[in-house]
Design a protein around this motif. Structure first.
Motif, PDB file in Angstrom:
ATOM      1  N   THR A  14       0.841  -1.204   0.000  1.00 16.07           N
ATOM      2  CA  THR A  14       0.000   0.000   0.000  1.00 16.07           C
ATOM      3  C   THR A  14       0.874   1.251   0.000  1.00 16.07           C
ATOM      4  N   ILE A  17       2.499   2.034  -3.462  1.00 21.62           N
ATOM      5  CA  ILE A  17       1.702   2.669  -4.518  1.00 21.62           C
ATOM      6  C   ILE A  17       1.379   4.131  -4.204  1.00 21.62           C
ATOM      7  N   GLN A  18       1.709   4.591  -2.994  1.00 19.67           N
ATOM      8  CA  GLN A  18       1.401   5.962  -2.592  1.00 19.67           C
ATOM      9  C   GLN A  18       2.645   6.845  -2.454  1.00 19.67           C
ATOM     10  N   THR A  32       5.750   3.726  -8.383  1.00 18.00           N
ATOM     11  CA  THR A  32       5.247   2.737  -9.339  1.00 18.00           C
ATOM     12  C   THR A  32       5.256   3.255 -10.780  1.00 18.00           C
ATOM     13  N   ASP A  72      -1.315  -3.458  -9.372  1.00 11.50           N
ATOM     14  CA  ASP A  72      -2.480  -3.021 -10.148  1.00 11.50           C
ATOM     15  C   ASP A  72      -3.777  -3.356  -9.413  1.00 11.50           C
ATOM     16  N   ARG A  75      -4.202  -1.013  -6.460  1.00 12.83           N
ATOM     17  CA  ARG A  75      -4.604   0.328  -6.897  1.00 12.83           C
ATOM     18  C   ARG A  75      -6.101   0.371  -7.204  1.00 12.83           C
ATOM     19  N   GLN A  78      -8.206   0.516  -4.095  1.00 11.55           N
ATOM     20  CA  GLN A  78      -8.127   1.767  -3.334  1.00 11.55           C
ATOM     21  C   GLN A  78      -8.929   2.891  -3.979  1.00 11.55           C
ATOM     22  N   ARG A  79      -9.383   2.716  -5.174  1.00 13.67           N
ATOM     23  CA  ARG A  79     -10.160   3.776  -5.855  1.00 13.67           C
ATOM     24  C   ARG A  79     -11.564   3.829  -5.352  1.00 13.67           C
TER      25      ARG A  79
END
Length: 79
Positions: A14, A17-18, A32, A72, A75, A78-79
């Protein structure tokens, strides 16, 4: 009986990706989004110390082993 494999640290993925690159040519881009050639350069020259180095090295291993789909999927969740 098969040996159990460690599950790893989902919080690390997590964070991966941030986290944004704090310096250099790709400053302010998400890790990423970094090209594999940049990660390969770090692999040859040495990853930076601390958290950033650990995240870059983890991303390099993910890319090297074709595991991008893990990021992927995360991500999308998390949207």
């Amino acid at each position: 009986m098969a040996e159990e494999l460690p599950l790893g640290n989902p919080a690390l993925l997590t964070e991966l990706i941030q986290y944004s690159m704090p310096f250099g040519k790709y400053k302010d881009r998400l890790l990423t989004e970094l090209p594999i050639s940049y990660l390969e350069w770090f692999a040859q020259k040495g990853f930076p110390p601390g958290k950033l180095g650990m995240l870059l090295q983890t991303l390099y291993e993910i890319r090297l082993n074709g595991l991008d789909y893990l990021l992927d999927t995360l991500r999308k969740q998390q949207r």
